[in-house]
Scaffold this active site. Structure first.
Site, mmCIF file in Angstrom:
data_model
loop_
_atom_site.group_PDB
_atom_site.id
_atom_site.type_symbol
_atom_site.label_atom_id
_atom_site.label_comp_id
_atom_site.label_asym_id
_atom_site.label_seq_id
_atom_site.Cartn_x
_atom_site.Cartn_y
_atom_site.Cartn_z
ATOM 1 N N HIS A 112 -1.167 6.667 -3.502
ATOM 2 C CA HIS A 112 -1.688 5.771 -2.465
ATOM 3 C C HIS A 112 -0.674 4.659 -2.168
ATOM 4 C CE1 HIS A 112 -5.116 3.289 -0.652
ATOM 5 N NE2 HIS A 112 -4.163 2.399 -0.819
ATOM 6 N N GLU A 113 -0.132 4.053 -3.233
ATOM 7 C CA GLU A 113 0.836 2.958 -3.042
ATOM 8 C C GLU A 113 2.138 3.481 -2.447
ATOM 9 O OE1 GLU A 113 -0.421 0.142 -3.165
ATOM 10 O OE2 GLU A 113 -2.195 0.770 -4.268
ATOM 11 N N GLY A 116 -3.718 -1.629 -7.379
ATOM 12 C CA GLY A 116 -2.368 -1.400 -6.874
ATOM 13 C C GLY A 116 -2.159 -2.252 -5.642
ATOM 14 N N HIS A 165 1.969 3.703 1.195
ATOM 15 C CA HIS A 165 2.126 2.414 1.895
ATOM 16 C C HIS A 165 3.587 2.164 2.275
ATOM 17 C CE1 HIS A 165 -1.724 0.361 2.035
ATOM 18 N NE2 HIS A 165 -1.971 0.592 0.758
ATOM 19 N N GLN A 167 1.955 -4.711 2.023
ATOM 20 C CA GLN A 167 0.624 -5.316 2.095
ATOM 21 C C GLN A 167 0.680 -6.843 2.005
ATOM 22 O OE1 GLN A 167 -1.117 -2.395 -0.948
ATOM 23 N NE2 GLN A 167 -2.874 -2.836 0.355
ATOM 24 N N CYS A 196 -8.818 0.448 -0.187
ATOM 25 C CA CYS A 196 -7.509 -0.176 -0.012
ATOM 26 C C CYS A 196 -7.721 -1.666 0.201
ATOM 27 C CB CYS A 196 -6.808 0.434 1.202
ATOM 28 S SG CYS A 196 -5.181 -0.274 1.533
ATOM 29 N N LEU A 197 -6.924 -2.481 -0.476
ATOM 30 C CA LEU A 197 -7.063 -3.935 -0.321
ATOM 31 C C LEU A 197 -6.799 -4.378 1.110
ATOM 32 C CD1 LEU A 197 -5.385 -5.219 -3.614
ATOM 33 C CD2 LEU A 197 -7.816 -5.215 -3.060
HETATM 34 NI NI NI Z 1 -3.828 0.436 -0.151
#
Ligand code: NI
Length: 175
Positions: free
Chosen positions: A134-135, A46, A138, A51, A92-93
């Protein structure tokens, strides 16, 4: 399409309250394509617009399950969530190298539109439900570290602060 740079923990954009997408136009579709390309290039499941530095309410998702839907959702809303919760590890990226167990509702229903302006309704459980939540977080400037205990957060931030740029870049993220 192009791969965009993923913003890391410490960048203010990750704390932004993102704006709704007013019109799904070519620019939004280009961002949708880039979110997907960037997510796949980073081997994530995701990736949300903030991000990559864009304060808009949209994200890409693909939990790599042939049974599960994948794509980009714009202006998502969580319309239902289960009382039942489960605890699973998350990454998380934007915080590569850090994984922590997060408790979240087991099932959610999310509605929004896709990059073609079509309505989307996602009835999700398991990893997809976790990914969507989670997304979605963000888009409100919330990171998974905000959903763990203060003690565990401090430990994670200490570990993060000691990691080199190279260690962070080479560590696997997820969401
Ligand atoms: Ni994340």
């Amino acid at each position: 399409m192009s791969v965009r740079t993923i913003k890391l923990l410490g960048d203010d954009v990750l704390r932004a309250e993102c704006e709704p997408v007013e019109t799904v136009d070519d620019e939004v579709r280009r961002l949708a394509d880039d979110l997907q390309e960037t997510m796949y290039e980073a081997d994530g499941i995701g990736l949300a617009a903030p991000q990559v530095g864009v304060e808009l309410r949209m994200f890409a998702y693909d939990v790599r399950d042939p049974e599960a839907p994948a794509g980009v959702i714009i202006n998502p809303e969580i319309v239902e969530q289960s009382d039942e919760t489960e605890k699973e590890p998350e990454g998380c990226l934007s915080i590569p190298g850090i994984r922590e167990v997060v408790e979240r509702p087991t099932r959610v229903v999310m509605e929004g539109t896709d990059p073609h302006g079509r309505e989307v309704r996602l009835e999700a459980d398991g990893l997809l439900a976790r990914c969507l939540q989670h997304e979605y977080d963000h888009l409100d400037g919330v990171l998974f570290l905000d959903r763990i205990s203060a003690f565990k957060r401090k430990m994670a931030l200490d570990k993060w602060s000691k990691m080199s740029e190279e260690e962070r870049r080479s560590a696997a993220g997820a969401l």
